[in-house]
Design an enzyme around this catalytic site. Structure first.
Site, PDB file in Angstrom:
ATOM      1  N   HIS A  51      -2.732  62.901  46.949  1.00 51.73           N
ATOM      2  CA  HIS A  51      -2.288  61.835  47.832  1.00 51.73           C
ATOM      3  C   HIS A  51      -1.172  62.358  48.731  1.00 51.73           C
ATOM      4  CE1 HIS A  51      -0.181  61.289  43.877  1.00 51.73           C
ATOM      5  NE2 HIS A  51       0.801  61.645  44.682  1.00 51.73           N
TER       6      HIS A  51
HETATM    7  C1  T46 Z   1       3.539  63.111  43.478  1.00 51.17           C
HETATM    8  C2  T46 Z   1       3.054  63.942  42.348  1.00 51.17           C
HETATM    9  C3  T46 Z   1       3.617  65.325  42.351  1.00 51.17           C
HETATM   10  C4  T46 Z   1       5.427  54.931  38.137  1.00 51.17           C
HETATM   11  O1  T46 Z   1       5.328  53.800  37.651  1.00 51.17           O
HETATM   12  N1  T46 Z   1       6.646  55.395  38.582  1.00 51.17           N
HETATM   13  C5  T46 Z   1       6.801  56.639  39.122  1.00 51.17           C
HETATM   14  O2  T46 Z   1       7.925  57.006  39.514  1.00 51.17           O
HETATM   15  C6  T46 Z   1       5.656  57.475  39.259  1.00 51.17           C
HETATM   16  C7  T46 Z   1       5.768  58.874  39.884  1.00 51.17           C
HETATM   17  C8  T46 Z   1       4.446  57.007  38.805  1.00 51.17           C
HETATM   18  N2  T46 Z   1       4.338  55.766  38.253  1.00 51.17           N
HETATM   19  C9  T46 Z   1       3.031  55.299  37.760  1.00 51.17           C
HETATM   20  C10 T46 Z   1       1.992  55.052  38.843  1.00 51.17           C
HETATM   21  C11 T46 Z   1       0.682  55.355  38.144  1.00 51.17           C
HETATM   22  O3  T46 Z   1       0.218  54.197  37.482  1.00 51.17           O
HETATM   23  O4  T46 Z   1       2.478  56.301  36.916  1.00 51.17           O
HETATM   24  C12 T46 Z   1       1.068  56.388  37.078  1.00 51.17           C
HETATM   25  C13 T46 Z   1       0.624  57.796  37.416  1.00 51.17           C
HETATM   26  O5  T46 Z   1       1.065  58.122  38.751  1.00 51.17           O
HETATM   27  P1  T46 Z   1       0.232  59.051  39.732  1.00 51.17           P
HETATM   28  O6  T46 Z   1      -1.205  58.866  39.514  1.00 51.17           O
HETATM   29  O7  T46 Z   1       0.775  58.827  41.118  1.00 51.17           O
HETATM   30  O8  T46 Z   1       0.675  60.507  39.203  1.00 51.17           O
HETATM   31  P2  T46 Z   1       0.468  61.917  39.901  1.00 51.17           P
HETATM   32  O9  T46 Z   1       0.929  62.948  38.915  1.00 51.17           O
HETATM   33  O10 T46 Z   1      -0.896  62.071  40.459  1.00 51.17           O
HETATM   34  O11 T46 Z   1       1.478  61.910  41.154  1.00 51.17           O
HETATM   35  C14 T46 Z   1       2.865  61.997  40.936  1.00 51.17           C
HETATM   36  C15 T46 Z   1       3.616  61.131  41.940  1.00 51.17           C
HETATM   37  O12 T46 Z   1       3.117  59.804  41.866  1.00 51.17           O
HETATM   38  C16 T46 Z   1       3.474  61.625  43.345  1.00 51.17           C
HETATM   39  O13 T46 Z   1       4.448  61.006  44.172  1.00 51.17           O
HETATM   40  O14 T46 Z   1       3.831  63.636  44.544  1.00 51.17           O
HETATM   41  O15 T46 Z   1       3.282  63.357  41.061  1.00 51.17           O
END
Ligand code: T46
Length: 143
Positions: A51
């Site tokens: 993303h």
């Molecule tokens: C990025 C990469 C490197 C939260 O509730 N709070 C938070 O601060 C974050 C980061 C995530 N979440 C929740 C949202 C989703 O339900 O945790 C779940 C997993 O998040 P996501 O699918 O976005 O995780 P990644 O590892 O794909 O992405 C993350 C960051 O979201 C993103 O900003 O740059 O790590």
């Protein structure tokens, strides 16, 4: 804009007891740190990210182990290999990112410029490409 993604080296204080690295907001990273999160216990072969962000700036650090961060500005892709805790990758807004090839026991520490806001995410690559070609981030240059 891909050249705005940069490795930042942090201070490292070494003595016979080991190493200490510190990071201060607006000094060692180009923003105030509003949030810290970390990704760990990543199953073998899994990827994270996939993303881009409208506003969020981040620095990604391999606190333990290693992984690659693939960044994409809509035109050019570049890959950074992170494997030490005394440096990190600065990722400005408007950059698609994927974290791949995690080694076992790796920990990705992320310093973020804003609190968590799902509305800041662009999770569809075609939408991202359209925003790039429409010049969405052209006025938001940093570093
Ligand atoms: C990025 C990469 C490197 C939260 O509730 N709070 C938070 O601060 C974050 C980061 C995530 N979440 C929740 C949202 C989703 O339900 O945790 C779940 C997993 O998040 P996501 O699918 O976005 O995780 P990644 O590892 O794909 O992405 C993350 C960051 O979201 C993103 O900003 O740059 O790590």
């Amino acid at each position: 804009r891909i050249n705005l993604c940069k490795i930042i080296n942090f201070p490292k204080v070494s003595d016979y007891r080991g190493n200490l690295t510190f990071i201060e907001g607006n000094i060692h990273v180009p923003f105030e740190i509003k949030r810290v999160y970390y990704i760990y216990d990543i199953p073998s072969g899994e990827t994270r990210g996939g993303h881009a962000h409208i506003e969020l700036e981040q620095v990604i650090i391999a606190l333990s182990g290693s992984f690659e961060v693939v960044v994409d500005d809509g035109y050019t892709r570049k890959s950074f290999f992170l494997n030490r805790p005394h440096y990190g990758l600065y990722v400005p807004p408007g950059i698609w990112r994927e974290l791949i090839n995690f080694s076992s026991n790796s920990v990705a520490l992320v310093l973020a410029s804003t609190l968590y806001d799902e509305k800041d995410y662009i999770r569809d690559y075609e939408t991202f490409k359209k925003m790039v070609s429409g010049g969405f981030w052209d006025e938001k240059k940093k570093l």
